[in-house]
Write a protein that holds these residues in place. Sequence first.
Motif, PDB file in Angstrom:
ATOM      1  N   ASP A  54       7.510   6.913  -2.087  1.00  0.00           N
ATOM      2  CA  ASP A  54       8.922   6.618  -2.361  1.00  0.00           C
ATOM      3  C   ASP A  54       9.740   6.757  -1.084  1.00  0.00           C
ATOM      4  OD1 ASP A  54       9.261   6.233  -5.375  1.00  0.00           O
ATOM      5  OD2 ASP A  54       8.122   8.095  -5.317  1.00  0.00           O
ATOM      6  N   GLN A  55       9.451   7.795  -0.310  1.00  0.00           N
ATOM      7  CA  GLN A  55      10.160   7.987   0.957  1.00  0.00           C
ATOM      8  C   GLN A  55       9.893   6.818   1.901  1.00  0.00           C
ATOM      9  OE1 GLN A  55      12.294  10.897   2.338  1.00  0.00           O
ATOM     10  NE2 GLN A  55      12.717   8.857   3.186  1.00  0.00           N
ATOM     11  N   ASN A  56       8.639   6.352   1.951  1.00  0.00           N
ATOM     12  CA  ASN A  56       8.320   5.201   2.805  1.00  0.00           C
ATOM     13  C   ASN A  56       9.098   3.966   2.379  1.00  0.00           C
ATOM     14  OD1 ASN A  56       6.488   6.742   4.255  1.00  0.00           O
ATOM     15  ND2 ASN A  56       4.723   6.079   3.053  1.00  0.00           N
ATOM     16  N   TYR A  57       9.141   3.723   1.073  1.00  0.00           N
ATOM     17  CA  TYR A  57       9.896   2.578   0.561  1.00  0.00           C
ATOM     18  C   TYR A  57      11.372   2.697   0.931  1.00  0.00           C
ATOM     19  CZ  TYR A  57       6.774  -0.266  -2.375  1.00  0.00           C
ATOM     20  OH  TYR A  57       5.829  -1.149  -2.827  1.00  0.00           O
ATOM     21  N   LEU A  58      11.934   3.869   0.682  1.00  0.00           N
ATOM     22  CA  LEU A  58      13.365   4.052   0.919  1.00  0.00           C
ATOM     23  C   LEU A  58      13.692   3.878   2.400  1.00  0.00           C
ATOM     24  CD1 LEU A  58      16.084   4.800  -0.354  1.00  0.00           C
ATOM     25  CD2 LEU A  58      15.534   7.197   0.079  1.00  0.00           C
ATOM     26  N   THR A  59      12.887   4.478   3.265  1.00  0.00           N
ATOM     27  CA  THR A  59      13.149   4.382   4.705  1.00  0.00           C
ATOM     28  C   THR A  59      12.993   2.947   5.201  1.00  0.00           C
ATOM     29  OG1 THR A  59      12.351   6.651   5.004  1.00  0.00           O
ATOM     30  CG2 THR A  59      12.501   5.266   6.964  1.00  0.00           C
ATOM     31  N   ALA A  60      11.895   2.294   4.785  1.00  0.00           N
ATOM     32  CA  ALA A  60      11.672   0.913   5.231  1.00  0.00           C
ATOM     33  C   ALA A  60      12.784  -0.004   4.752  1.00  0.00           C
ATOM     34  CB  ALA A  60      10.317   0.422   4.723  1.00  0.00           C
ATOM     35  N   CYS A  61      13.179   0.141   3.496  1.00  0.00           N
ATOM     36  CA  CYS A  61      14.260  -0.708   2.973  1.00  0.00           C
ATOM     37  C   CYS A  61      15.575  -0.443   3.704  1.00  0.00           C
ATOM     38  CB  CYS A  61      14.418  -0.484   1.469  1.00  0.00           C
ATOM     39  SG  CYS A  61      13.085  -1.206   0.474  1.00  0.00           S
ATOM     40  N   ASP A 120       0.822  -1.213   0.000  1.00  0.00           N
ATOM     41  CA  ASP A 120       0.000   0.000   0.000  1.00  0.00           C
ATOM     42  C   ASP A 120       0.858   1.265   0.000  1.00  0.00           C
ATOM     43  OD1 ASP A 120       1.014   0.049   2.572  1.00  0.00           O
ATOM     44  OD2 ASP A 120      -0.935  -0.074   3.581  1.00  0.00           O
ATOM     45  N   GLY A 121       2.164   1.096  -0.010  1.00  0.00           N
ATOM     46  CA  GLY A 121       3.059   2.247  -0.042  1.00  0.00           C
ATOM     47  C   GLY A 121       3.341   2.867   1.308  1.00  0.00           C
ATOM     48  N   SER A 122       2.716   2.353   2.378  1.00  0.00           N
ATOM     49  CA  SER A 122       3.016   2.861   3.722  1.00  0.00           C
ATOM     50  C   SER A 122       4.324   2.253   4.223  1.00  0.00           C
ATOM     51  CB  SER A 122       1.886   2.517   4.691  1.00  0.00           C
ATOM     52  OG  SER A 122       1.850   1.115   4.932  1.00  0.00           O
ATOM     53  N   TYR A 123       4.919   2.882   5.225  1.00  0.00           N
ATOM     54  CA  TYR A 123       6.173   2.360   5.779  1.00  0.00           C
ATOM     55  C   TYR A 123       5.992   0.914   6.238  1.00  0.00           C
ATOM     56  CZ  TYR A 123       9.989   1.575   9.067  1.00  0.00           C
ATOM     57  OH  TYR A 123      11.066   1.037   9.727  1.00  0.00           O
ATOM     58  N   TRP A 124       4.944   0.661   7.024  1.00  0.00           N
ATOM     59  CA  TRP A 124       4.774  -0.679   7.573  1.00  0.00           C
ATOM     60  C   TRP A 124       4.277  -1.654   6.521  1.00  0.00           C
ATOM     61  CZ3 TRP A 124       7.397  -2.006  11.515  1.00  0.00           C
ATOM     62  CH2 TRP A 124       7.725  -1.061  12.493  1.00  0.00           C
ATOM     63  N   GLY A 128       6.549  -4.729   6.093  1.00  0.00           N
ATOM     64  CA  GLY A 128       5.938  -6.029   6.357  1.00  0.00           C
ATOM     65  C   GLY A 128       6.126  -6.995   5.199  1.00  0.00           C
ATOM     66  N   THR A 129       5.958  -6.489   3.966  1.00  0.00           N
ATOM     67  CA  THR A 129       6.148  -7.354   2.797  1.00  0.00           C
ATOM     68  C   THR A 129       7.609  -7.759   2.663  1.00  0.00           C
ATOM     69  OG1 THR A 129       4.292  -6.318   1.646  1.00  0.00           O
ATOM     70  CG2 THR A 129       5.900  -7.486   0.291  1.00  0.00           C
ATOM     71  N   ALA A 130       8.516  -6.802   2.835  1.00  0.00           N
ATOM     72  CA  ALA A 130       9.944  -7.112   2.721  1.00  0.00           C
ATOM     73  C   ALA A 130      10.379  -8.121   3.778  1.00  0.00           C
ATOM     74  CB  ALA A 130      10.763  -5.834   2.828  1.00  0.00           C
ATOM     75  N   GLU A 131       9.871  -7.965   4.988  1.00  0.00           N
ATOM     76  CA  GLU A 131      10.257  -8.896   6.058  1.00  0.00           C
ATOM     77  C   GLU A 131       9.644 -10.277   5.850  1.00  0.00           C
ATOM     78  OE1 GLU A 131       9.211  -6.658   9.560  1.00  0.00           O
ATOM     79  OE2 GLU A 131      11.303  -5.994   9.816  1.00  0.00           O
ATOM     80  N   LYS A 132       8.441 -10.332   5.285  1.00  0.00           N
ATOM     81  CA  LYS A 132       7.830 -11.628   4.988  1.00  0.00           C
ATOM     82  C   LYS A 132       8.702 -12.424   4.025  1.00  0.00           C
ATOM     83  CE  LYS A 132       3.732 -13.719   2.870  1.00  0.00           C
ATOM     84  NZ  LYS A 132       2.391 -13.459   2.244  1.00  0.00           N
TER      85      LYS A 132
END
Length: 458
Positions: A220-227, A177-181, A185-189
Amino acid sequence: MGMSSAAMKAFAIVLIVTCVFLCPARAADPRLVFAHYMLFANDNIDVLKQEIRIAQSKGIDAFALNSNVWRQNLVDNMYQAAREVGSSFKIFFSADIHKDANGNLTPDQLVTMLTRYETHPNQMKYRGKPLFTSWLGNDDSWWAEYGYSSALSGWNDVFQRAGGRGKFFFVPFFPTDGSYWGVRGTAEKFTDVVDGMFAWDTSAWPYISPDFQNPSGSKDQNYLTACNDIGKVYMASPSPWFFKNILGTCCSDACKAKDLNSCNCQVKGNYQGPGLWIKKWEQLIQLSPPLVEIVTWNDWVESSYVAPPLSTASADVAGFTHRAFLELGQYYISWYKSGSPPAITRDSLFMFYYTHSKNVILPADGCQVLYSDQLTDKLYVTSMLTGPATVELRSGSSSATFNAPAGVSTWALDFEDGQQVAVLRRGGSVISTLTGSKPIGSSVNYNFNVYSTCTTCI
């Protein structure tokens, strides 16, 4: 005799301080730009070589070959073309994990994708490993057809059969959904198999939203920060345009009801002129993600392309060149890679418009395009100038003149039927005149594909 705890602490501090000054630091990853390449046309190697040379001349480093069926002869031709060009241009795969009338990939074919070209001199590598990505592949039900309990177990098996998970650098598009979590969550799964996350929809366009006019960098910022927070890389995706009108399916009840999920002929993420292209590049330059993939090089069916119409598959859109996006993109690609805006050494104009009003009624086409009411009927011209000048826009019988500063600016005029023209003047002299080859007027079918041209287009 062993060291005391105090001595051990002192020794550790010495080692850390010594390493700070003497241990070799890992070099920063280079900023790389790829182009999503739809692999479906049976073009000869000479055409592929032309495309590679053009892409590389604009700062694109590699093609990501996308297909949902295994087309070995086409892939072989592309790798051969890259070899024959004799440059540093690279190729890698974007495995398309969905089933349609063409068929679908199988896990065995994914293994072949990973292994067949891994030692090829033009195979794209990132951090020393063959780069691999996918469009989807996170759906358990797709993998269940091949006996896997989940998508994660399927990918694990594919990589193990290809020689081991650690051999490859995997950066897929798994929707979030583009949110940080949501991203985290998807990356950690899938953390056991993914090295990064590719954002297709939330970066390029919010294609499940009718808000086409306001591209945002927040996701994009959420993706970058989460990654970054979990040690993954982020690959963003600028896009010039996206429009689809597949005749024969447009007048369904779903389209009339504006059912986004079932209507097959809608506008999806259809931004105005160069607005998305420029604004998204500026956002990504500020964020500086490690990787960028343009979507797309050649998706003719969905009007999402920057490639010149060299392919045999581009006949239906040959008159709607998007070359101005590619020429303008060169400036932003250079800026993204270097961190500084490149010097502007010549004056250029870039023109963008679609060729009929959003209000036109075409009974033969069945029904109006979903969300076309969000569009604005304007002629757009971007100026890239070495110094101040005036830019005159002419649309049909209307005209307007703007004082343009040095640098990059975009100007707009409500369009009218007829010829579309831009004139650049400095000191009372005409520097250049740019005329669109397609007049605005009547149309047989709804078509909001953008036409573009520029003074530097060749």
